[in-house]
Enzyme design. Sequence first.
Site, PDB file in Angstrom:
ATOM      1  CG  ASP A  31     -33.119 -76.804 -70.801  1.00 16.01           C
ATOM      2  OD1 ASP A  31     -32.630 -77.455 -71.754  1.00 16.01           O
ATOM      3  OD2 ASP A  31     -33.333 -77.314 -69.674  1.00 16.01           O
ATOM      4  CG  ASP A  64     -33.804 -81.196 -65.713  1.00 13.69           C
ATOM      5  OD1 ASP A  64     -34.491 -80.635 -66.589  1.00 13.69           O
ATOM      6  OD2 ASP A  64     -32.604 -81.492 -65.873  1.00 13.69           O
TER       7      ASP A  64
END
Length: 314
Positions: free
Chosen positions: A13, A244
């Site tokens: 995302d 991430d």
Amino acid sequence: MDEKKIPVIIDTDPGVDDALAIMIAAASEKIHLLGLTPVDGNVSAVHTHRNALDLVSFLGVDADVAEGSYDQLVCRFGRYATSTHGETGMGGVVIPQSDKQFHPLRAWDYIYEKAKEYPGELVIVAIGPLTNIARTLIMHPDIKPMIKQIVMMGGSTTRGNVSPYAEFNFYVDPPAAKMVFESGIPLVMAGLNVTLKTGISFDFISKLAQESGSRIGGMFNELVHGYSDVKINKEGDKASVVHDAIAVAYVIDPDKCETEEDRVEIQTERFLEGTWGQSKVVEGEPNCTVITDIDMDFYRDLYRRTVKYFGSLS
Ligand code: RIB
Ligand code: CA
């Protein structure tokens, strides 16, 4: 003998830390980045899909982008994280709009096709809410034995960042996360319990940018300065928490990470008490390898290698 590259799909995302994680993966000689499957998360899926297409083109990466979810399995209880990632998700960095088209298959069918192409080898790096992964399991339940492992940034064995208990990626779509944790697929979790310890100092990033003198080095600097997930790291420096990237770092060299085997269950009730989306460690048969620490010299070196790799391209 050349080690065979690991076939990887990044479910994402983007999001500033997603973008940095994608660059580290694309620059690694260990990873064959097959494609990105964007999902609604940090910012609206319209932006996450646009960012995925533009990033892949800007980086000159030969990877597919297969259209993912614009919603959640049940319903979204949270807001977008525009205060952290900026209105469009790229921290205010403007990436040239590309004319790259989406892959003909939607994310869940694309992941299935690649799992059949790389049976038992495909690694999914899931660094956003798990809606696409859950939809893949719903649409193609026979995929499970074909996926080597799902390495995710999400959850936490300590505290949350959206509620005292829940981390953002799991909080956005707990029913999806629950489905993944009950799937039986080998899971690796880079939760806040480890990512919050891995802040990369702004000094380190800006020195890297200056030394590289490259477009990508400059972009690294701009991205982290437009991203407000900042902590004081253990060296006492102002540091960017690139959550991430830890999931990608694990895929590149799991031996540089410390882990424990846990049974993790996702809470999908009691929204008001704040446990909605909590990743709770419980007694029982482990279902997840939980990353507890990472070699920070190794991790910092990934940034050097990434800037060097892309610097040689610009
Ligand atoms: O909680 C951090 C996670 O939520 C990261 O994946 C960040 O990109 C956001 O999606
Ligand atoms: Ca993310």
